[in-house]
Design an enzyme around this catalytic site. Structure first.
Site, PDB file in Angstrom:
ATOM      1  N   ASP A 152       0.814  -1.211   0.000  1.00 34.46           N
ATOM      2  CA  ASP A 152       0.000   0.000   0.000  1.00 34.46           C
ATOM      3  C   ASP A 152       0.849   1.264   0.000  1.00 34.46           C
ATOM      4  O   ASP A 152       0.367   2.340  -0.352  1.00 34.46           O
ATOM      5  CB  ASP A 152      -0.915   0.012   1.235  1.00 34.46           C
ATOM      6  CG  ASP A 152      -2.285  -0.588   0.952  1.00 34.46           C
ATOM      7  OD1 ASP A 152      -2.767  -0.439  -0.183  1.00 34.46           O
ATOM      8  OD2 ASP A 152      -2.863  -1.210   1.854  1.00 34.46           O
ATOM      9  N   ILE A 211     -12.511   6.848   0.951  1.00 36.58           N
ATOM     10  CA  ILE A 211     -13.222   7.106   2.203  1.00 36.58           C
ATOM     11  C   ILE A 211     -14.003   5.864   2.608  1.00 36.58           C
ATOM     12  O   ILE A 211     -14.977   5.469   1.974  1.00 36.58           O
ATOM     13  CB  ILE A 211     -14.203   8.297   2.072  1.00 36.58           C
ATOM     14  CG1 ILE A 211     -13.493   9.498   1.453  1.00 36.58           C
ATOM     15  CG2 ILE A 211     -14.785   8.639   3.435  1.00 36.58           C
ATOM     16  CD1 ILE A 211     -12.344  10.042   2.273  1.00 36.58           C
ATOM     17  N   HIS A 335     -20.714   5.005  -1.695  1.00 33.49           N
ATOM     18  CA  HIS A 335     -22.107   4.690  -1.384  1.00 33.49           C
ATOM     19  C   HIS A 335     -22.863   5.733  -0.564  1.00 33.49           C
ATOM     20  O   HIS A 335     -24.081   5.620  -0.434  1.00 33.49           O
ATOM     21  CB  HIS A 335     -22.169   3.345  -0.644  1.00 33.49           C
ATOM     22  CG  HIS A 335     -21.569   2.210  -1.405  1.00 33.49           C
ATOM     23  ND1 HIS A 335     -22.084   1.764  -2.608  1.00 33.49           N
ATOM     24  CD2 HIS A 335     -20.471   1.435  -1.160  1.00 33.49           C
ATOM     25  CE1 HIS A 335     -21.349   0.760  -3.058  1.00 33.49           C
ATOM     26  NE2 HIS A 335     -20.366   0.547  -2.194  1.00 33.49           N
TER      27      HIS A 335
END
Length: 400
Positions: A152, A211, A335
């Protein structure tokens, strides 16, 4: 007839192991995907093949504490290798949170690499061990199987030193303490996806917002990371689900010296009891918080979540010298239309303007055509990034 070669990707966390199977020479089409979820007393293995057929199996915990994690790696490998889609497994790619300064790209795993990864545990004490354990188990059981670590942190090695150097005495940071940045596999996917679908935009100044329960921002220019909000660890930057994000270091001294918390208690507080959960006193789940927006502490937590985003987005945009596109990804970013609306409202002065209907529907392009800043929603696919990195290492091995 020889079996087709396949690549397995593993994303191992503290409570689950996500996996996906790809054809060795494919462009990223999944042959199978699944997850092992650890629960009190055992684990649940769920799989789904390319035709949509699902399977679920439960495995009780019968050995010593922690032994089931290693056993589940064996169960996953066995399921993959005995399935019709399994083919001949040629490599396993692993997500690893921290690569430190040593690993600047995907790397083949051997005992030397494992030792380097072990040395990085102090920089990611909660995330690194679950990533390393499957590598060690596979190296023991299948020593000839190629394993690749995908980091990462690697995507952010293009950030200039002026933004990665910690303003501490050199004698205290010569062990590798610096800004690294995280969520790089997600950002790598977004950069590749932008290049494929929005090539002109991909070359410009783009702010990507990953997020979710963990959250960060990445400033991209010409597809490369030039700034990010997470730092030495995944605690820094934005306010998150249970993590505090950036706070005055004096607050940590206060917890240690005035509240008499132990270092372990401070660590648990910063990682598990802060952020949305800590401020709301209710939950770190955005869906739960949306149901209690009339509660003052919940409302404060949600407002702070947006405020911290806007504050840190402004810093990265200033570093880039402007912004041409804003991309939302991650569970909340993809979402939660209310969060996107609230953030974009605060950034209208920059030229950000969204279509309410497109935002509510979660369409890919939610910015208005007349706005100077494009706004997109893109679902990040870390497994595909791991597959691509592993595929590239295999190609080097085949060519050698």
């Amino acid at each position: 007839m020889s079996q087709p070669r396949t690549i397995l990707t593993l994303n191992s966390g503290s409570s689950s192991i996500k996996f996906a199977l790809f054809g060795h020479e494919s462009r990223g089409e999944r042959l199978m995907s699944g997850m092992a979820e650890f629960r009190p007393g055992g684990a649940l293995l769920s799989t789904r093949d390319a035709s949509g057929t699902t399977e679920r199996r439960e495995f009780p915990e019968t050995g010593p504490e922690g032994a089931l994690r290693g056993e589940m790696i064996g169960h996953i490998l066995n399921h993959v290798e005995t399935s019709v889609a399994g083919g001949k497994l040629s490599a396993v790619g692993h997500r690893v949170v921290h690569g430190g300064a040593y690993f600047t790209g995907p790397s083949r795993i051997d005992q030397t690499a494992l030792a380097e990864l072990d040395a990085l545990i102090p920089l990611a004490p909660l995330h690194q061990p679950p990533s390393i354990a499957p590598m060690r188990r596979i190296l023991q059981d299948k020593p000839d199987l190629v394993q690749v670590a995908c980091f990462d942190t690697s995507y952010h090695h293009t950030i200039p030193e002026i933004r990665t150097r910690l303003p501490l005495p050199a004698s205290l940071i010569d062990g590798g303490a610096r800004v690294y940045g995280f969520h790089g596999l997600s950002y790598d996917f977004i950069a590749q996806d932008l290049a494929a679908r929005f090539p002109e935009l991909a070359r410009k100044k783009v702010l990507v917002a990953h997020i979710g329960n963990g959250a960060s921002l990445c400033a991209m220019h010409e597809g490369l990371s030039v700034g990010t909000t997470m730092g030495l660890t995944v605690l820094d930057g934005l306010m998150m689900g249970t993590r505090c994000g950036a706070i005055d270091p004096g607050a940590i001294l206060y917890l240690l010296q005035q509240r008499n918390l132990s270092p372990k208690e401070v660590q648990d507080t910063l990682y598990y009891r802060s952020g949305l959960l800590g401020v709301s006193g209710r939950s770190n789940d955005m869906r739960v918080l949306r149901e209690h927006m009339s509660d003052p502490q919940t409302r404060l937590a949600l407002d702070m979540f947006v405020e911290r985003f806007v504050q840190q987005a402004g810093g990265l945009i200033a570093q880039m010298g402007g912004i041409d596109a804003l991309v939302f990804t991650g569970g909340i970013g993809q979402h939660d239309s209310i969060f996107r609306r609230d953030v974009c409202k605060r950034l209208e002065w920059l030229g950000v303007q969204i279509c309410d209907a497109a935002n509510a529907a979660g369409e890919t392009v939610i910015g208005t055509g007349s706005a100077s800043v494009q706004v997109l929603i893109i679902a990040a696919d870390e497994e595909t990034t791991i597959f691509r990195h592993t595929q590239s290492i295999l190609e080097r091995i085949d060519d050698s």
